[in-house]
Design an enzyme around this catalytic site. Structure first.
Site, PDB file in Angstrom:
ATOM      1  N   ARG A 248       0.888  -1.407  -0.083  1.00 43.52           N
ATOM      2  CA  ARG A 248       0.032  -0.016   0.121  1.00 43.52           C
ATOM      3  C   ARG A 248       0.791   1.218  -0.096  1.00 43.52           C
ATOM      4  O   ARG A 248       1.929   1.277   0.597  1.00 43.52           O
ATOM      5  CB  ARG A 248      -0.890   0.222   1.117  1.00 43.52           C
ATOM      6  CG  ARG A 248      -1.885  -1.059   1.113  1.00 43.52           C
ATOM      7  CD  ARG A 248      -3.103  -0.761   0.134  1.00 43.52           C
ATOM      8  NE  ARG A 248      -4.197  -1.780   0.062  1.00 43.52           N
ATOM      9  CZ  ARG A 248      -4.284  -2.979  -0.554  1.00 43.52           C
ATOM     10  NH1 ARG A 248      -3.327  -3.132  -1.370  1.00 43.52           N
ATOM     11  NH2 ARG A 248      -5.310  -3.419  -0.372  1.00 43.52           N
ATOM     12  N   GLU A 276      -3.412   7.421  -5.051  1.00 45.77           N
ATOM     13  CA  GLU A 276      -3.530   6.385  -6.120  1.00 45.77           C
ATOM     14  C   GLU A 276      -4.575   6.813  -6.792  1.00 45.77           C
ATOM     15  O   GLU A 276      -5.806   6.708  -6.430  1.00 45.77           O
ATOM     16  CB  GLU A 276      -3.494   4.731  -5.442  1.00 45.77           C
ATOM     17  CG  GLU A 276      -3.314   4.013  -6.362  1.00 45.77           C
ATOM     18  CD  GLU A 276      -3.169   2.586  -5.948  1.00 45.77           C
ATOM     19  OE1 GLU A 276      -2.160   2.512  -5.167  1.00 45.77           O
ATOM     20  OE2 GLU A 276      -4.183   1.844  -6.050  1.00 45.77           O
ATOM     21  N   HIS A 295      -1.236  -0.713 -10.037  1.00 44.58           N
ATOM     22  CA  HIS A 295      -1.943  -1.449  -9.080  1.00 44.58           C
ATOM     23  C   HIS A 295      -2.316  -2.757  -9.954  1.00 44.58           C
ATOM     24  O   HIS A 295      -3.600  -2.924  -9.697  1.00 44.58           O
ATOM     25  CB  HIS A 295      -3.211  -0.722  -8.284  1.00 44.58           C
ATOM     26  CG  HIS A 295      -3.379  -1.327  -6.925  1.00 44.58           C
ATOM     27  ND1 HIS A 295      -3.853  -0.757  -6.023  1.00 44.58           N
ATOM     28  CD2 HIS A 295      -3.107  -2.662  -6.552  1.00 44.58           C
ATOM     29  CE1 HIS A 295      -3.872  -1.527  -4.961  1.00 44.58           C
ATOM     30  NE2 HIS A 295      -3.542  -2.663  -5.540  1.00 44.58           N
TER      31      HIS A 295
END
Length: 337
Positions: A248, A276, A295
């Site tokens: 993360r 993000e 991601h």
């Protein structure tokens, strides 16, 4: 949850994921085990049609896009006995009300860990060969590297530091075994005996950072790990070192990381960031020492079926009165993603 009849189940997720999670053979297997309407995929628990279905629901099969299971949802689902999450973390999905009800929670987080670990292994191997640097130089010169340009590259004895013996971290440690890496591990919950069994040498976080050519993050996103790699700790990574983050973005102070990367002192492979996505003007998009992906390390495409299969297998166990093998317990959330 043994029952003479097939338990009533409902999908709760973004419908876009359903065909890949449960392709026809797997959907048929699910239907043999549970009473479920594949045309009903819940995105809003307050919808009247959903409320009628929830009143009879014993099992929720959830995925990305499922709303949080709060007190109102549980009140509308008095027969709910299990939540089978065909995705990774359930942290944003479940709360105190669900645990207090005693609902069984299962997650495909272990299945989702596999592609993340595979992505990370690939990046470790490529980073050790300085593949991206050589690619850029070859594009510019059209010439093979000189011996001077290859000094110090390679993966024999490369020092790899793994932060976090999570499911991804443990799978990565397993994948690293066939290679001639010197692997170290930082995890406050893992002692020296267990670390050795995992194929790693235990170290403090600071010693791991100082002594690693490649650092890979696999810790959970919990308050204790927020910005665990701050400016001072990032400065411990040796010059030319590589930071890989598939966990993360919040684990890293991104302002400090950006400064390090703009300086060119270290390199990074970032599948997650904070925020993000990054702002459009972030220098990380174009820096030659940054490999940035959106991601994608977790399950995508044909990997999603593995998550659906995990949920179906758990449902089959529950219907047969057999305990789930991927159960998430309330106490786990203090330590896992």
């Amino acid at each position: 949850m043994p029952t003479a009849q097939r338990p009533r189940a409902v999908f709760a997720m973004d419908p876009v994921h359903l065909p890949l999670l449960f392709p026809p053979p797997l959907m048929e297997r699910l239907r043999r085990t549970a009473q479920i309407d594949a045309s009903l995929v819940v995105r809003d628990f307050t919808d009247p049609a959903t409320a009628r279905a929830l009143a009879q629901t014993e099992v929720l099969i959830t995925g990305w896009g499922c709303p949080r299971l709060d007190e109102a949802v549980l009140a509308a689902a008095p027969r709910l006995r299990a939540v089978l999450h065909a995705a990774g973390s359930v942290r944003s999905l479940v709360g105190d009300a669900l645990w207090q009800r005693g609902v069984t929670v299962s997650s495909a987080v272990a299945a989702n860990a596999r592609p993340v670990a595979e992505y990370t292994l690939a990046m470790i191997l490529l980073a050790g060969k300085d593949v991206l640097g050589h690619r850029d130089r070859f594009r510019a010169t059209h010439l093979p590297p000189s011996p001077a340009e290859t000094t110090g590259i390679g993966n024999v004895g490369r020092r790899v530091g793994v932060i976090g013996a999570s499911r991804v971290g443990r799978r990565l440690l397993e994948l690293l075994r066939p290679f001639e890496f010197a692997v170290s591990l930082y995890d406050p919950y893992v002692d020296s005996v267990e670390a050795g069994a995992l194929g790693a040498r235990p170290k403090t976080l600071e010693d791991l950072l100082r002594g690693s050519d490649i650092v890979s993050l696999h810790a959970p996103d919990i308050p204790e790990t927020h910005h665990m790699l701050d400016r001072a700790r990032l400065a411990l990574i040796p010059d030319g070192g590589v930071l890989i983050n598939t966990s993360r973005g919040a684990l890293v102070d991104h302002e400090a990381l950006t400064d390090e990367l703009v300086s060119g002192r270290i390199r990074a492979v970032l599948d997650v960031t904070e925020p993000e996505p990054l702002p459009a003007d972030s220098p990380l998009y174009t820096l030659p020492n940054v490999f940035l992906t959106p991601h994608i390390a977790g399950s995508l495409g044909n990997e999603l079926e593995r998550l659906g299969r995990t949920a179906v297998e758990e449902l089959e166990r529950l219907a047969a009165g057999v305990p789930p093998v991927c159960e998430v317990r309330r106490g786990d959330l203090a330590r896992v993603a």
